[in-house]
Scaffold this active site. Structure first.
Site, PDB file in Angstrom:
ATOM      1  N   LYS A   1       2.203  -1.702  11.239  1.00 56.61           N
ATOM      2  CA  LYS A   1       1.775  -1.755   9.844  1.00 56.61           C
ATOM      3  C   LYS A   1       2.336  -3.020   9.200  1.00 56.61           C
ATOM      4  CE  LYS A   1       1.939   1.546   5.922  1.00 56.61           C
ATOM      5  NZ  LYS A   1       2.453   2.887   5.512  1.00 56.61           N
TER       6      LYS A   1
ATOM      7  N   SER B   1      -1.351   5.895   3.738  1.00 58.80           N
ATOM      8  CA  SER B   1      -1.443   4.465   3.553  1.00 58.80           C
ATOM      9  C   SER B   1      -1.501   3.679   4.863  1.00 58.80           C
ATOM     10  CB  SER B   1      -0.238   3.978   2.742  1.00 58.80           C
ATOM     11  OG  SER B   1       0.969   4.170   3.465  1.00 58.80           O
TER      12      SER B   1
ATOM     13  N   SER C   1       1.739   9.442   4.911  1.00 59.27           N
ATOM     14  CA  SER C   1       1.005   8.242   5.325  1.00 59.27           C
ATOM     15  C   SER C   1       0.883   8.003   6.821  1.00 59.27           C
ATOM     16  CB  SER C   1       1.616   7.009   4.681  1.00 59.27           C
ATOM     17  OG  SER C   1       1.191   6.930   3.351  1.00 59.27           O
TER      18      SER C   1
HETATM   19  N1  GLN Z   1      -0.323   9.245  -0.340  1.00 60.00           N
HETATM   20  C1  GLN Z   1       1.056   9.285  -0.719  1.00 60.00           C
HETATM   21  C2  GLN Z   1       1.299   8.307  -1.831  1.00 60.00           C
HETATM   22  O1  GLN Z   1       0.389   7.687  -2.254  1.00 60.00           O
HETATM   23  C3  GLN Z   1       1.936   9.017   0.447  1.00 60.00           C
HETATM   24  C4  GLN Z   1       2.065   7.598   0.776  1.00 60.00           C
HETATM   25  C5  GLN Z   1       2.981   7.359   1.930  1.00 60.00           C
HETATM   26  O2  GLN Z   1       3.328   8.283   2.669  1.00 60.00           O
HETATM   27  N2  GLN Z   1       3.395   6.116   2.062  1.00 60.00           N
HETATM   28  O3  GLN Z   1       2.391   8.151  -2.286  1.00 60.00           O
END
Ligand code: GLN
Length: 479
Positions: A70, A145, A169
């Site tokens: 990532k 994400s 995510s």
């Molecule tokens: N969807 C969650 C958020 O927007 C989790 C994001 C993540 O795990 N980085 O915060």
């Protein structure tokens, strides 16, 4: 496509060099460029790294294997953007510990994967580099994400990637993309050199097409790191061993709060069928309750925004990244740099987080959310007294259409309803493929374990995988 184990085997048996394997992966990345999975495909760097691997002939668990990370992970000399315009030209000056560990295990990193800006989002639509498309249906999200990390594995570009999971995510995109994704226990894997979103929740973890490959990746990256004071000083088990031991006598907890009306019928059916498979394999089912689940999303979005507002204060135009309006003085520079550099969701979170930490509202919001977090921790402690792991859907629905939720942040946040509690409790969780809906979209099964018990989770996951063939299906046009 091949698994990590198969590619490593080709390399060890000298049937393919690391350079050939890297070239093949790069060719697949180019063939699937329309998925927008990569922010930077590092062809030159990858081939250089592959040549070094060919010279050294390592024998580690990832020897010769092409992987990708990532774009939140620092990789020395490589552009690292966090999916943001504010770091759009930022070249990392050092390696994340996990990047070093991948290399030490013999892997070749071929590039940096697309993601929601600063890991905030559930659909990859918050990326400054455009959304990632789901390999199963390009009109849909691959999740977020870590959308690029999931899509690159689902499209069989590379057999393994790393992502981060702050509130889901890793597990949510794994579910939407029909692959395995694991969020380890908080502290299991070093966060050094991984750009921070919400430091008390962030955790690094692997994506792969099989449970065994997931275990190999976890084994490579886990362990204490003196550079991350929150990393745990505990021995790292041989995660890839004992995975075939089965689930006879294993107690699986079914939390009633995760089986409510809001779940899409196809998801419900697939998860119920998976539970039946476990029963057939000799696991015992236990009804458990996590009574504070309904408050999890609210508490999570208060805590993560608070931490984000503090972590993101450093992007101000002074030391690195975008810098605008320097000539006008300090305040105008902050103003212009942050206004132009951050996207809407990041701004929303910085504003919300600053608000919940402000003197007049700290007790009402931040402190209260911390108390809810403690209640959620206790919910899991009680539930885990009765069982070895919990079994739930990963997400209440399958991959949604791009654009479907972008106008309604709250709807987007609800995608995380089954994943955020695990982060707040600091526990390990894994998502694995458990079927397809009527539209042909993958469904994810989630297992939530006890702290530092990733090994049990992997064994339980593998028992199901061995009994089913969902993980063998590939998206249309992917071999
Ligand atoms: N969807 C969650 C958020 O927007 C989790 C994001 C993540 O795990 N980085 O915060």
């Amino acid at each position: 496509m091949s698994t990590i184990e198969q590619l490593r085997e080709r390399f060890i048996a000298k049937k393919a060099s690391a350079t050939e394997l890297a070239r093949e992966a790069i060719a697949r990345a180019k063939k699937h460029a329309d998925l927008n999975a990569f922010i930077t495909l590092d062809e030159v760097g990858a081939l250089k790294a592959a040549a070094a691997v060919d010279a050294q002939r390592p024998e580690g668990p990832l020897a010769g294997v092409p992987v990708a990370v990532k774009d939140l992970f620092m990789q020395d000399g490589t552009r690292t953007t966090a999916g943001s315009k504010i770091l759009g030209d930022h070249v990392a000056a050092y390696d994340a510990t996990t990047v070093q560990k991948l290399r030490a295990a013999g892997a070749v990193i071929i590039g940096k994967l697309n993601m929601d800006e600063f890991a905030m989002g559930s659909s990859n639509e918050n990326s400054a580099f455009g959304p990632v498309k789901n390999p199963w249906d390009q009109a849909r999200t691959a999740g977020g994400s870590s959308g690029g990390s999931a899509a690159a594995v689902a499209a069989r570009i590379v057999p393994g990637t790393l992502g981060t999971d702050t509130g889901g995510s890793i597990r949510e995109p794994a579910a939407f993309s029909g692959i395995v994704g694991m969020k380890p226990t908080y502290g299991r894997v070093s966060r050094y050199g991984v750009i921070a979103f919400a430091s008390s929740l962030d955790q690094v973890g692997p994506f792969a097409t099989t449970v065994t490959d997931t275990a190999h990746l976890l084994a490579a990256i886990a362990g204490h790191d003196p550079k991350d004071s929150t990393s745990a000083d505990r021995p790292v088990p041989a995660y890839a061993r004992g995975l075939e031991d089965g689930v006879k006598g294993v107690r699986l907890g079914v939390p009633k709060e995760y089986f409510t009306d809001g779940i899409a019928p196809d998801v419900r059916r697939a998860v119920d069928a998976a539970i039946a498979v476990y029963q057939k394999l000799g696991a015992t089912l236990v009804d458990v309750s996590l009574p504070h689940t309904e408050h999890a999303i609210a508490a999570y979005y208060l805590l993560c925004t608070a931490e984000a507002s503090s972590n993101l204060a450093r992007y101000d135009g002074v030391r690195y990244g975008l810098s605008k309006g320097r000539e006008a003085g300090l305040a105008p520079m902050y103003d212009r740099t942050r206004s132009e550099g951050f996207g809407d969701e990041v701004k929303r979170r910085v504003l919300l987080g600053t608000y919940v930490l402000s003197a007049g509202y700290y007790d009402a919001y931040y402190l209260k959310a911390q108390k809810v977090r403690t209640l959620i921790v206790r919910d899991f402690q009680k539930a885990h007294e009765q069982c070895d792991a919990l079994i739930t859907p990963t997400v209440p629905f399958t991959a949604f259409a791009l654009g479907e939720k972008t106008q309604d942040p709250l709807q987007m946040y609800l995608a995380d309803v089954f994943t955020v509690s695990c982060n707040m409790a600091g526990l390990p969780g894994v998502s694995l493929p458990c079927g397809f809906d009527a539209k042909g979209l993958p469904i994810g099964l989630q297992l939530l374990g006890k702290a530092f018990d990733e090994h049990a989770l992997l064994r339980i996951a593998r028992a199901y995988e061995r009994e089913t063939s969902w993980h063998e299906r590939t998206p249309p046009g992917v071999a």
